[in-house]
Design an enzyme around this catalytic site. Structure first.
Site, PDB file in Angstrom:
ATOM      1  NE  ARG A 122      -0.860 -45.466   5.201  1.00  0.00           N
ATOM      2  CZ  ARG A 122      -0.547 -45.809   6.573  1.00  0.00           C
ATOM      3  NH1 ARG A 122      -1.137 -44.947   7.620  1.00  0.00           N
ATOM      4  NH2 ARG A 122      -0.146 -47.023   6.698  1.00  0.00           N
ATOM      5  CE  LYS A 144       1.810 -35.803 -15.866  1.00  0.00           C
ATOM      6  NZ  LYS A 144       2.743 -35.722 -17.274  1.00  0.00           N
ATOM      7  CD  GLU A 186       6.594 -25.968 -21.024  1.00  0.00           C
ATOM      8  OE1 GLU A 186       5.906 -26.425 -21.744  1.00  0.00           O
ATOM      9  OE2 GLU A 186       7.792 -26.404 -20.633  1.00  0.00           O
ATOM     10  CE  LYS A 228      -0.277 -28.970 -16.866  1.00  0.00           C
ATOM     11  NZ  LYS A 228       1.230 -29.316 -16.421  1.00  0.00           N
ATOM     12  CD  GLU A 238       1.094 -37.982 -19.647  1.00  0.00           C
ATOM     13  OE1 GLU A 238       1.072 -36.695 -19.389  1.00  0.00           O
ATOM     14  OE2 GLU A 238       2.057 -38.723 -19.995  1.00  0.00           O
ATOM     15  NE  ARG A 242      -1.316 -33.959 -17.069  1.00  0.00           N
ATOM     16  CZ  ARG A 242      -1.293 -33.864 -15.857  1.00  0.00           C
ATOM     17  NH1 ARG A 242      -2.149 -34.474 -15.045  1.00  0.00           N
ATOM     18  NH2 ARG A 242      -0.552 -32.816 -15.330  1.00  0.00           N
ATOM     19  CG  ASN A 246       4.159 -35.177 -23.243  1.00  0.00           C
ATOM     20  OD1 ASN A 246       4.553 -34.244 -22.338  1.00  0.00           O
ATOM     21  ND2 ASN A 246       3.952 -36.289 -23.164  1.00  0.00           N
ATOM     22  CG  HIS A 249       7.538 -31.225 -23.575  1.00  0.00           C
ATOM     23  ND1 HIS A 249       6.897 -30.150 -24.286  1.00  0.00           N
ATOM     24  CD2 HIS A 249       8.015 -30.818 -22.419  1.00  0.00           C
ATOM     25  CE1 HIS A 249       7.025 -29.171 -23.268  1.00  0.00           C
ATOM     26  NE2 HIS A 249       7.440 -29.445 -22.228  1.00  0.00           N
ATOM     27  CG  HIS A 253      11.820 -34.297 -22.516  1.00  0.00           C
ATOM     28  ND1 HIS A 253      10.418 -35.121 -22.364  1.00  0.00           N
ATOM     29  CD2 HIS A 253      11.695 -33.441 -21.598  1.00  0.00           C
ATOM     30  CE1 HIS A 253       9.829 -34.337 -21.378  1.00  0.00           C
ATOM     31  NE2 HIS A 253      10.504 -33.242 -20.996  1.00  0.00           N
ATOM     32  CG  HIS A 265      12.030 -27.395 -20.006  1.00  0.00           C
ATOM     33  ND1 HIS A 265      12.104 -28.943 -20.387  1.00  0.00           N
ATOM     34  CD2 HIS A 265      10.702 -27.252 -20.165  1.00  0.00           C
ATOM     35  CE1 HIS A 265      10.854 -29.474 -20.889  1.00  0.00           C
ATOM     36  NE2 HIS A 265       9.998 -28.311 -20.596  1.00  0.00           N
TER      37      HIS A 265
HETATM   38  P1  NAD Z   1      13.188 -24.235 -10.865  1.00  0.00           P
HETATM   39  O1  NAD Z   1      12.301 -24.415  -9.796  1.00  0.00           O
HETATM   40  O2  NAD Z   1      14.484 -24.639 -10.609  1.00  0.00           O
HETATM   41  O3  NAD Z   1      13.375 -22.469 -10.870  1.00  0.00           O
HETATM   42  C1  NAD Z   1      14.468 -21.912 -11.820  1.00  0.00           C
HETATM   43  C2  NAD Z   1      15.346 -21.141 -10.915  1.00  0.00           C
HETATM   44  O4  NAD Z   1      14.731 -19.849 -10.707  1.00  0.00           O
HETATM   45  C3  NAD Z   1      15.968 -21.552  -9.566  1.00  0.00           C
HETATM   46  O5  NAD Z   1      17.252 -21.126  -9.391  1.00  0.00           O
HETATM   47  C4  NAD Z   1      15.096 -20.710  -8.608  1.00  0.00           C
HETATM   48  O6  NAD Z   1      15.621 -20.486  -7.343  1.00  0.00           O
HETATM   49  C5  NAD Z   1      14.824 -19.348  -9.382  1.00  0.00           C
HETATM   50  N1  NAD Z   1      13.448 -18.798  -8.965  1.00  0.00           N
HETATM   51  C6  NAD Z   1      12.310 -19.206  -8.836  1.00  0.00           C
HETATM   52  N2  NAD Z   1      11.607 -18.148  -8.487  1.00  0.00           N
HETATM   53  C7  NAD Z   1      12.174 -16.966  -8.888  1.00  0.00           C
HETATM   54  C8  NAD Z   1      11.914 -15.575  -8.695  1.00  0.00           C
HETATM   55  N3  NAD Z   1      10.697 -15.207  -8.705  1.00  0.00           N
HETATM   56  N4  NAD Z   1      12.808 -14.826  -8.811  1.00  0.00           N
HETATM   57  C9  NAD Z   1      14.208 -15.093  -9.077  1.00  0.00           C
HETATM   58  N5  NAD Z   1      14.297 -16.542  -9.095  1.00  0.00           N
HETATM   59  C10 NAD Z   1      13.530 -17.369  -9.041  1.00  0.00           C
HETATM   60  O7  NAD Z   1      12.568 -24.502 -12.154  1.00  0.00           O
HETATM   61  P2  NAD Z   1      11.212 -24.063 -13.127  1.00  0.00           P
HETATM   62  O8  NAD Z   1      11.720 -23.815 -14.432  1.00  0.00           O
HETATM   63  O9  NAD Z   1      10.296 -23.258 -12.372  1.00  0.00           O
HETATM   64  O10 NAD Z   1      10.609 -25.898 -13.033  1.00  0.00           O
HETATM   65  C11 NAD Z   1      11.291 -26.661 -13.512  1.00  0.00           C
HETATM   66  C12 NAD Z   1      10.815 -27.956 -12.891  1.00  0.00           C
HETATM   67  O11 NAD Z   1       9.495 -28.035 -13.181  1.00  0.00           O
HETATM   68  C13 NAD Z   1      11.720 -29.104 -13.322  1.00  0.00           C
HETATM   69  O12 NAD Z   1      12.018 -30.141 -12.430  1.00  0.00           O
HETATM   70  C14 NAD Z   1      10.553 -29.949 -14.205  1.00  0.00           C
HETATM   71  O13 NAD Z   1      10.583 -31.313 -14.360  1.00  0.00           O
HETATM   72  C15 NAD Z   1       9.172 -29.260 -13.363  1.00  0.00           C
HETATM   73  N6  NAD Z   1       7.908 -29.494 -14.501  1.00  0.00           N
HETATM   74  C16 NAD Z   1       6.935 -30.065 -13.705  1.00  0.00           C
HETATM   75  C17 NAD Z   1       5.713 -30.157 -14.174  1.00  0.00           C
HETATM   76  C18 NAD Z   1       4.568 -30.942 -13.571  1.00  0.00           C
HETATM   77  O14 NAD Z   1       3.491 -30.892 -14.387  1.00  0.00           O
HETATM   78  N7  NAD Z   1       4.710 -31.134 -12.268  1.00  0.00           N
HETATM   79  C19 NAD Z   1       5.590 -29.471 -15.445  1.00  0.00           C
HETATM   80  C20 NAD Z   1       6.530 -28.524 -16.052  1.00  0.00           C
HETATM   81  C21 NAD Z   1       7.878 -28.736 -15.344  1.00  0.00           C
HETATM   82 ZN    ZN Z   2       7.959 -28.369 -20.731  1.00  0.00          ZN
END
Ligand code: NAD
Ligand code: ZN
Length: 361
Positions: A122, A144, A186, A228, A238, A242, A246, A249, A253, A265
């Site tokens: 929990r 999120k 972003e 942000k 949201e 918020r 997007n 996006h 998407h 992305h």
């Molecule tokens: P990711 O976490 O997959 O990282 C991208 C790649 O980089 C991975 O292979 C990882 O192992 C590698 N990596 C990470 N840090 C590194 C570093 N310092 N040096 C070398 N390699 C490194 O992807 P991301 O782009 O960080 O995040 C995308 C995800 O985030 C998606 O699932 C998306 O839905 C989510 N997201 C969430 C929110 C939110 O508000 N919660 C907002 C935007 C995106």
């Molecule tokens: Zn995005």
């Protein structure tokens, strides 16, 4: 040098510390400010190799009871299977409500760990240590959490704030160009939805940003985090405002899905922002010279403004039509009145995006 506490807090718990090369300090701050009976670093296979094991040793040297859990890197791991695997390991090691999770990695690690933290026994507290540019300026802030289902992305999740965010620019030194560009897209988005001064700063610093100059990246990341955080503070769950986050996006998407996720992305969002700016100009809102400046910035940063030939227009429109159905036959588009002044429009329809997509092919 680290900057602690970006002024006020979000939900009484959310504090962002930004700096360069301060992993030792992080350990000390965790020990001092976040007492727990056990710390569990959650990370992916790449980040574990690069930073996870040394960070584990640093915390151990401080005498903290700490363990590390890792899962295979990549979006494919953002599933309930990984959640169940992680919780089984947490139970095995005896983690309870007095334990603390530490998400060390990109958005995938952050989303997954936050989700587990919000439901394990929990809820247990967690800390974010974002290691991608995307995670530093976007996913680590705002609370999120999510995992994907076979039916779609982010379909299971919660709103759950981390106790703290440690943003260390040192991590960015090992990031691939593609991952770096994902974060830059972003950042451009923040330049378009908040004060125009930020957009102008990005325009001035294109070369430094492409060269990943730390001197420029630090203030740019800090400003992005503030934007942000500011948006989320107004509308955490949201219910409306918020949604300006997007921007770019809706089409982004659709493009990602239509490319079967071969389009990263950041590039998809860059195309989505280009399209949304063109739609805004076509509807008579955005002045044409501002539309041109937006496209120039996106292009100059090394992001695309033309849709790759292997992404089929009809497929993208099909995805948009699906979104429209889901939203009760309305397609909410974030448009721009000017750079820095976004608004939501529900009457864009599909024919204008169709025309713009053709223009951008
Ligand atoms: P990711 O976490 O997959 O990282 C991208 C790649 O980089 C991975 O292979 C990882 O192992 C590698 N990596 C990470 N840090 C590194 C570093 N310092 N040096 C070398 N390699 C490194 O992807 P991301 O782009 O960080 O995040 C995308 C995800 O985030 C998606 O699932 C998306 O839905 C989510 N997201 C969430 C929110 C939110 O508000 N919660 C907002 C935007 C995106
Ligand atoms: Zn995005």
């Amino acid at each position: 040098r680290i900057k602690i506490n970006l002024d006020k807090r979000l939900s009484e718990s959310h504090e962002i510390c930004i700096g360069y090369d301060f992993q030792d300090r992080m350990g000390l701050l965790i020990a001092k400010d976040h007492p727990a009976n056990r710390y569990v670093i959650v990370t992916d296979s790449n980040v574990s190799q690069l930073y996870g094991r040394t960070f584990l040793e640093k915390l151990k040297e401080l005498g903290l009871p700490v363990e590390l859990l890792e899962f295979p890197a990549g979006e494919g791991s953002k599933t309930m299977e990984t959640v169940l695997g992680l919780t089984a390991r947490l139970l095995e090691m005896g983690a309870d409500r007095h334990s603390m999770l530490i998400a060390l990695g990109g958005g995938v690690v952050g989303d997954l760990t936050g989700f587990v933290a919000s439901i394990y026994m929990r809820s247990v507290p967690f800390i974010q240590i974002p290691t991608t540019l995307m995670a530093q300026v976007d996913s680590s802030i705002g609370g999120k959490t999510a995992v994907n289902l076979p039916q779609g992305k982010n379909l299971l999740g919660t709103f759950y704030q981390p106790k703290r965010i440690f943003t260390d620019l040192k991590f960015l030194e090992t990031l691939s160009d593609e991952e770096y560009l994902n974060g830059l897209a972003e950042i451009v988005k923040y330049g378009l939805i908040d004060e125009p001064g930020f957009f102008e700063q990005l325009e001035r610093e294109v070369r430094a940003l492409r060269a990943r100059s730390l001197e420029i990246l630090e203030p740019v990341i800090e400003r992005s985090c503030r934007i942000k955080k500011g948006v989320v503070e107004i509308d955490e769950q949201e219910s409306g405002f918020r949604r300006i986050l997007n921007f770019g996006h809706t089409l982004g998407h659709a493009l990602e899905a239509a490319s079967k996720f071969t389009l990263p992305h950041g590039k998809a969002v860059a195309l989505g922002m280009t399209a949304a700016s063109r739609i805004s100009a076509c509807c008579g809102f955005l002045p044409p010279e501002e539309r041109e400046r937006i496209e120039a910035l996106i292009r100059d940063l090394g992001l695309p403004v033309r849709i790759p030939s292997d992404v089929a227009g009809p497929e993208v429109l099909g995805r948009l039509a699906m979104d429209k159905k889901k939203e009760g036959n309305e397609l909410p588009f974030i448009l721009l009145k000017k750079i820095g002044i976004p608004f939501m429009s529900k009457d864009v329809g599909l024919s204008l995006p169709e025309k713009i997509l053709e223009e951008m092919a």
